[in-house]
Scaffold this active site. Structure first.
Site, PDB file in Angstrom:
ATOM      1  N   GLY A  28      36.930  63.629   5.503  1.00 32.74           N
ATOM      2  CA  GLY A  28      36.315  64.820   6.087  1.00 32.74           C
ATOM      3  C   GLY A  28      34.815  64.922   5.932  1.00 32.74           C
ATOM      4  N   GLU A  29      34.264  64.288   4.922  1.00 37.11           N
ATOM      5  CA  GLU A  29      32.863  64.561   4.629  1.00 37.11           C
ATOM      6  C   GLU A  29      31.931  63.367   4.776  1.00 37.11           C
ATOM      7  OE1 GLU A  29      32.746  67.974   1.376  1.00 37.11           O
ATOM      8  OE2 GLU A  29      34.628  66.893   1.366  1.00 37.11           O
ATOM      9  N   THR A  44      41.252  69.504  10.261  1.00 39.16           N
ATOM     10  CA  THR A  44      41.255  68.129   9.769  1.00 39.16           C
ATOM     11  C   THR A  44      42.391  67.311  10.342  1.00 39.16           C
ATOM     12  OG1 THR A  44      42.614  68.902   7.949  1.00 39.16           O
ATOM     13  CG2 THR A  44      40.249  68.795   7.564  1.00 39.16           C
ATOM     14  N   ARG A  56      43.273  53.718   3.115  1.00 40.89           N
ATOM     15  CA  ARG A  56      44.241  53.746   4.194  1.00 40.89           C
ATOM     16  C   ARG A  56      44.036  54.981   5.073  1.00 40.89           C
ATOM     17  NH1 ARG A  56      50.575  54.095   2.841  1.00 40.89           N
ATOM     18  NH2 ARG A  56      51.413  52.972   4.634  1.00 40.89           N
ATOM     19  N   GLY A 105      39.480  60.384   1.176  1.00 42.62           N
ATOM     20  CA  GLY A 105      39.229  61.413   2.182  1.00 42.62           C
ATOM     21  C   GLY A 105      38.343  60.949   3.321  1.00 42.62           C
ATOM     22  N   ASN A 149      46.155  58.893   9.966  1.00 40.66           N
ATOM     23  CA  ASN A 149      46.267  59.105  11.405  1.00 40.66           C
ATOM     24  C   ASN A 149      44.944  58.711  12.059  1.00 40.66           C
ATOM     25  OD1 ASN A 149      46.103  60.217  14.035  1.00 40.66           O
ATOM     26  ND2 ASN A 149      47.676  61.729  13.537  1.00 40.66           N
ATOM     27  N   THR A 187      43.141  61.442  14.445  1.00 43.11           N
ATOM     28  CA  THR A 187      42.487  62.602  13.835  1.00 43.11           C
ATOM     29  C   THR A 187      41.417  62.180  12.830  1.00 43.11           C
ATOM     30  OG1 THR A 187      44.327  62.737  12.279  1.00 43.11           O
ATOM     31  CG2 THR A 187      44.426  64.155  14.210  1.00 43.11           C
TER      32      THR A 187
END
Lengths: 696, 172, 330
Positions: A661-662, A468, A585, A659, A588, A591
């Site tokens: 990631g998903e 991640t 927000r 998040g 990075n 990434t």
């Protein structure tokens, strides 16, 4: 944030701190620690789906030179706590699914371990099994709750009456197949007991070192402090590594037979299809009742899924429908069929990924029925408050994602007629779908900060970076929280010798761990000021609830897809995908973009390729390898673009971030399917969309 | 049945005893502690174990070590700076992977990097690919060519877009 | 995996003698399929005889205009060979449509011909399979049958042949040069691979110890205008659902010469003689192409999961021939 230095680190597109270690391959994954005199574990898996082990003949295996131990249900140690039957490894002769551990060999070399495992003769008493999910399965039941701990069923108003009177009704059933996470690094654990047998170390491939410690300690009846889990580098997980699984227990049992020597156990790719979880197949009936302009009056989402008979997992596929669109009448239900099947578990965006495929496909069908542009249809059904709770939204930006995404994609002027555009041999279409993901925070993570002799701040937290970019993001967050430049901050993760951290799951990692870093930095600065002495240290704990109560917090997004379907062969190509997201927000940008892109690739893969096929006669996944379980390859992915709306969520805690990631996988498959329908006029309501389904 | 063989691994001569069943991948990982090449599937279906064997990219999981006695093996750890000498700066392809965020979990990455280095040599030698429209014409390495030629390297994190960008830059 | 001896003999004749005299012996070439099968327990040789270094690794001109391909020529080198690209593009294209760059670098011409089926049940030793263990039954008949053959299958086996290269060689009418215990002989392709019948364990007509030393391509001007079209579930690195190797010569709108073979449909690379006969001398039209394809597939037998292969094969052949006709017209 308390204070930030003149140049904040958060928001900068740093390259990954561990980048060099990864591109050279020198970053050690679980199997790769240089340990003295390792032994190797070869497991034996059941070849029946239900029954009992009637006999195990270990003679041929034991005769093989280099074999150190053979574990069977008859001789395996009795575990302290087997209430969770996933971890009741070799505790009885019962076989509950095909591909369950029934024995194991420990040997000097991997070749011997594998050969010896093949020489263990297991006899079974076979019972009739049931591995097939059907919409009318006779044993369907309503779970107490579904994953994330919410209720299985909800109802508002009178959806049946509303559907009966609706001018337009879409009543469709969508199916998604069993899918497997298939991280590139197989689930691996290396277990080592000290000579006294009192302390266990696991070099593990996990999304949560501390969660694995707690599970394994419980199963073996150990004080958690006596179990150390080491996992600084993890080769992907996508949910399947979000918990310990039976292999952790088996490796630890096997290593107990050879104290002082590490036992290495990497599952084979094939074994991962029965032992580390999967996404349940789903059968989802969607009923939308609307007026002729496409304004929803009723939404009903009925979900049928499977679970295993020995451990329940209820994927929350209908939950997205509770809050996505406005409608006065609404019902969502979840029913499970308990099967003689392996245990389903998390796979990237459990619930939202299959659920939004169904809902967003149905919305496309409604748009088509009403003759309303699919983007406009969604705008018309925008709820002013969360329909499930009545709470105001903290930062609902779906409308902006749809509008700005449409602009950037060139959606306007789209001819809505399906099957109307052809370029050479290719039928061309475009599709849209919404994305959403709840803001999840796991409380209780702890961070420690110590100022070193090297004049750097050493920050420790047992967090996991499964790809991640967590290590880099946490370093950025810590630097800002300490008010120091990045060069003065060193973050260590992935070890239970570091303070407790929650699992990398639910896209919660950076937010949850970041809150602990912020808390620790606050304490550190309060206690030691801005010029600490070497050796100064402090700890901080993430608050129980970082988010402002009373607000409904979700990330949103919109996917726009161009699909091409070959007129002769039905082959599908997706030359263009745009995902525009709102996640608060972004810590990075480099990434985070990768996370969005990766989610979209997995969504594309879900749309077109992924499917675990179960043979009802044997009860196993037939296509249990990467040649047959297709995931997207390089050649499948082009014209992929991900971006996000700048901003922060004022109610999402100290970082203002949600998040990343998903959400990329949520809605993607619907956008692809909707584009394929637009290209061809063929509406396929089950995934994956394979070429044969578009043959004419 | 054991056999003693010699491998030159990342520039270093290594003598080792292997079971005839030992694959080149396991010889590297389990016998020589050279764990840069990864085991993702062990059956030639993912590309994580890609190394350069006598300069060509191959899958080390399907190569028997005993059949490659005397071979020269280069892993991502031994690519060096690209001028033939090991050590020192990152290889330009590896550097581009870092700059373009061409990986996430990193597990497929050494294989991707080795594959890219081997692939660039193949393209330079004029080898065509499935994406080459005219087999009788010179090869021009556009994005579609890169994607097709790298398709033997799965990345479950889905870093494909960034990997192609990295290789495109390194190829310049 | 069972332990085995590894031998690197001095020459092809020694290799043949070693294997012929030892029922547990097997040849090792690139290993990309054999090592895979040994790990799975599908193959359990007790001796491997490494022939990579013994056989030709060059592509040579034959008198009369053909090419001789040494059995050890890697798939990648063969695909990239200028003479193959120019004179037999279907062969280059078929090779490039198969596997991945890494696998093509290791896999050899001879070894590719011995690729075994990717039927999932064949590859899984926990399920019955007549090809792997004769007499145990065919799990694919009632099981997951998406890959199953539609032509030439038997009640004993419905497996398909996985090679792309072999489909091109079947279309071209190549010949395998075989060294066996009894000396050298030539086996035509098609003809090398066999239909399953009641002995599905036998993929080819070769006997134990027979070794392919080279593959000869005939002088075949029609092959200069040839193509390989592979339809698969993803854009690359997947086996064929259906594939077509075709060469076509059209003169004044009439088919002067044509070669067609199908992959993915049968236990062998399927040379489409019926379709060829239907086309020769007739018009090069879409309808004729489809008619010919339908003729070839008239005897197709399909099941629950693989019925799509018939229309897919018809469409793919039509599409391929259409493309070659358009190329001709340019």
């Amino acid at each position: 944030m308390t204070t930030t230095p003149s140049t904040p680190s958060v928001g900068r597109p740093l390259t990954r701190l561990e980048g060099e270690a990864k591109v050279t391959g020198l970053a050690p994954y679980a199997y790769e620690y240089a340990l003295t005199d390792p032994l190797y574990l070869g497991p034996v898996l059941s070849t029946v789906a239900r029954g009992r082990v009637s006999a195990v003949d270990t003679a041929r295996a034991e005769e093989l030179p280099g074999v150190r131990a053979v574990l069977t249900p008859a001789n395996a140690e009795r575990l302290a706590d087997t209430e969770d039957r996933e971890f009741a490894v070799l505790q009885s002769d019962e076989v509950s699914f095909r591909g369950q551990f029934v024995a194991a060999v420990v040997a000097d070399t991997p070749e011997t371990a594998r050969e010896a495992a093949g020489l263990v003769d297991v006899a079974y008493e076979t019972l009739a099994h049931d591995v097939t999910l059907t919409a009318d399965h006779p044993r369907l039941y309503r779970p107490e709750e579904v994953n994330t701990g919410v209720e299985a069923d909800t109802e508002q108003g009178d959806p049946d009456a509303a559907l009966a009177r609706a001018a337009v009704v879409v009543d469709r059933t969508y199916r998604t197949p069993m899918e497997h996470n298939n991280p590139m690094e197989p689930h691996t654990t290396v277990a080592l007991w000290d000579e006294g047998g009192g302390r266990l170390t696991l070099y593990d491939s996990t999304q949560g070192a501390h969660p694995v410690r707690h599970t394994v300690a419980g199963v073996f009846g150990l004080d958690p402090e006596r179990v150390r889990v080491v996992a600084p580098y993890v080769g992907g997980g996508f949910g399947s590594k979000g918990s310990a699984h039976a292999h952790n227990v088996l490796a630890a049992m096997a290593a107990r037979a050879v104290p002082g020597r590490p036992v290495k156990f990497a599952l084979t790719r094939q074994q991962m299809f029965s032992l580390v979880g999967y996404r349940t197949p789903t059968i989802q009936r969607l009923r939308l009742g609307a007026d002729r302009d496409g304004r929803l009056d009723a939404v009903v989402h009925d979900v049928v899924e499977q679970t295993s008979k020995i451990k329940e997992f209820a994927e929350q596929s209908g939950v997205c429908t509770r809050m996505m669109y406005a409608a006065p009448h609404r019902r969502t239900t979840h029913r499970l069929a308990p099967l003689d099947a392996p245990i389903p578990f998390w796979m990237r965006a459990p619930g939202e990924a299959p659920g939004m495929y169904a809902l967003e496909s149905a919305m496309d069908e409604l748009a088509h029925e009403c003759g309303v542009d699919p983007v406009e249809l969604r705008l018309r059904n925008e709820p002013p408050v969360d329909p499930s709770t009545g709470e105001p939204w903290s930062d609902r930006a779906l409308v902006r994602c749809l509008r700005e995404g449409a602009e950037r994609f060139g959606w306007h002027g789209r001819d809505p007629a399906p099957g109307a555009r052809r370029e050479g041999d290719w039928l061309v279409g475009t599709g849209v779908a919404s994305a959403m993901y709840p803001h999840m925070v796991n409380p209780g993570s702890v961070a420690e900060i110590r100022y070193g002799e090297d004049r750097r701040y050493h920050v420790g937290i047992g967090a996991a970076d499964i790809g991640t970019g967590a290590l880099t993001a946490l370093t950025q967050i810590a630097a800002d929280a300490l008010g120091r430049p990045l060069s003065e901050v060193v973050v260590s993760i992935g070890d239970t010798d570091l303070p407790e951290a929650s699992v990398a799951g639910g896209s919660s990692g950076t937010t949850s761990w970041g809150a602990a870093l912020v808390a620790a930095a606050r304490v550190f600065r309060a206690e030691h000021g801005e010029a600490p002495a070497p050796g100064a240290s402090a700890r901080g704990t993430a608050p129980e609830d970082t988010a402002t109560p009373g607000y409904s917090q979700y990330s949103f997004g919109a996917h726009f897809v161009e699909a091409r379907v070959h007129a002769d062969t039905g082959e599908i190509r997706v030359p263009r995908m745009l995902g525009l997201f709102s996640v608060g927000r972004v810590v990075n940008p480099r990434t985070a973009r990768s996370q969005f892109l990766g989610g979209m690739v997995m969504g594309l893969s879900m749309a077109l390729y992924e499917q675990s096929v179960v043979d009802p006669a044997f009860g196993h996944v037939v296509n249990h390898d990467l040649a047959q379980y297709h995931v997207a390859v390089h050649a499948d992915v082009s014209g992929l673009e991900a971006d996000w709306l700048e901003g922060e969520d004022p109610h999402a805690g100290p970082l203002g971030s949600r998040g990343v990631g998903e959400i990329g996988i949520v809605g993607t498959a619907a956008a692809v399917a909707n584009a394929c329908h637009h290209a061809t006029g063929v509406r396929v309501r089950n995934l994956p969309l394979t070429p044969d389904l578009f043959l004419r | 049945m054991d056999a003693t063989i010699t491998l030159r691994v990342d520039g270093e001569e290594r003598r080792l005893t292997v079971d005839t069943r030992t694959t080149l991948l396991d010889a590297l990982r389990d016998r020589l502690e050279a764990t840069s090449p990864k085991k993702g599937c062990d059956h030639g279906q993912c590309g994580a174990c890609t190394v350069l064997l006598d300069g060509r990219r191959i899958l080390s999981c399907l190569a028997l070590a005993v059949a490659h006695d005397g071979a020269d093996v280069t892993t991502a750890a031994g690519l060096g700076s690209g001028d033939g000498a090991p050590g020192g700066e990152l290889h330009p392809v590896a550097r581009a992977f870092v700059d373009h965020d061409g990986f996430q979990c990193g597990y497929c990455t050494p294989g991707q990097v080795c594959s890219a280095v081997g692939m660039l040599r193949e393209a330079e030698a004029g080898w065509p690919s499935h994406a080459t429209a005219d087999l009788d014409a010179p090869v021009s390495l556009d994005d579609e060519e890169i994607r097709e030629r790298m398709s033997g390297n799965l990345c479950r994190c889905g870093a494909y877009t960034n990997i192609v960008a990295a290789i495109r830059e390194a190829a310049r | 995996m069972r332990p085995f001896d590894y031998t690197r003999p001095d020459g092809p004749a020694d290799a043949v003698a070693l294997v012929a005299d030892d029922p547990g012996a097997a040849y090792l070439a690139g290993g990309t399929n054999l090592v895979d099968h040994m790990k799975l327990g599908v193959a359990s040789p007790t001796r491997l005889v490494d022939v990579r270094g013994l056989l030709g690794n060059r592509v040579e001109e034959l008198p009369g205009g053909g090419l001789r391909i040494g059995a050890s020529v890697p798939n990648s080198d063969l695909a990239a060979h200028p003479a193959v690209r120019r004179r037999y593009p279907v062969l280059s294209a078929a090779l490039l449509a198969g596997a991945s760059g890494q696998l093509r670098n290791a896999a050899t011409t001879g070894g590719n011909l011995f690729q075994r089926t990717r039927c999932p049940y064949f590859q899984d030793t926990t399920t019955p399979c007549n090809k792997r263990e004769p007499g145990t039954g065919c799990s694919a008949l009632e099981g997951h049958g998406r890959d199953n053959a539609v032509l030439g299958a038997s009640d004993h086996c419905v497996a398909t042949h996985p090679s792309d290269m072999a489909v091109a060689l079947a279309a071209l009418g190549a010949e395998a040069r075989v060294l066996g215990p009894g000396g050298e002989r030539v086996v035509p392709i098609p003809g090398l691979h066999r239909l399953p019948g009641s002995e599905p364990e036998r993929d080819t007509v070769l006997g134990h110890g027979d070794l392919i030393t080279a593959v000869d391509l005939p002088h075949l001007p029609v092959a200069a205008r040839s193509a390989y079209r592979k339809v698969r579930d993803r854009a690359s690195y997947a086996f064929a659902l259906v594939s077509v190797a075709a060469a076509l010569d059209v003169v004044d709108g009439t088919v002067a010469d044509v070669r067609i073979a199908f992959g993915g449909l049968a236990h062998v690379p399927w040379r489409a003689h019926r379709a060829e006969e239907a086309l020769i001398g007739g018009p090069a039209t879409e309808e004729a192409f489809r008619e010919a394809a339908r003729a070839e597939l008239a005897d197709a037998r399909t099941g629950r999961d693989n019925a799509f292969k018939v229309p897919m094969a018809v469409n793919t052949l039509a599409s391929t021939l259409r493309g070659l006709t358009a190329e001709e017209a340019r």
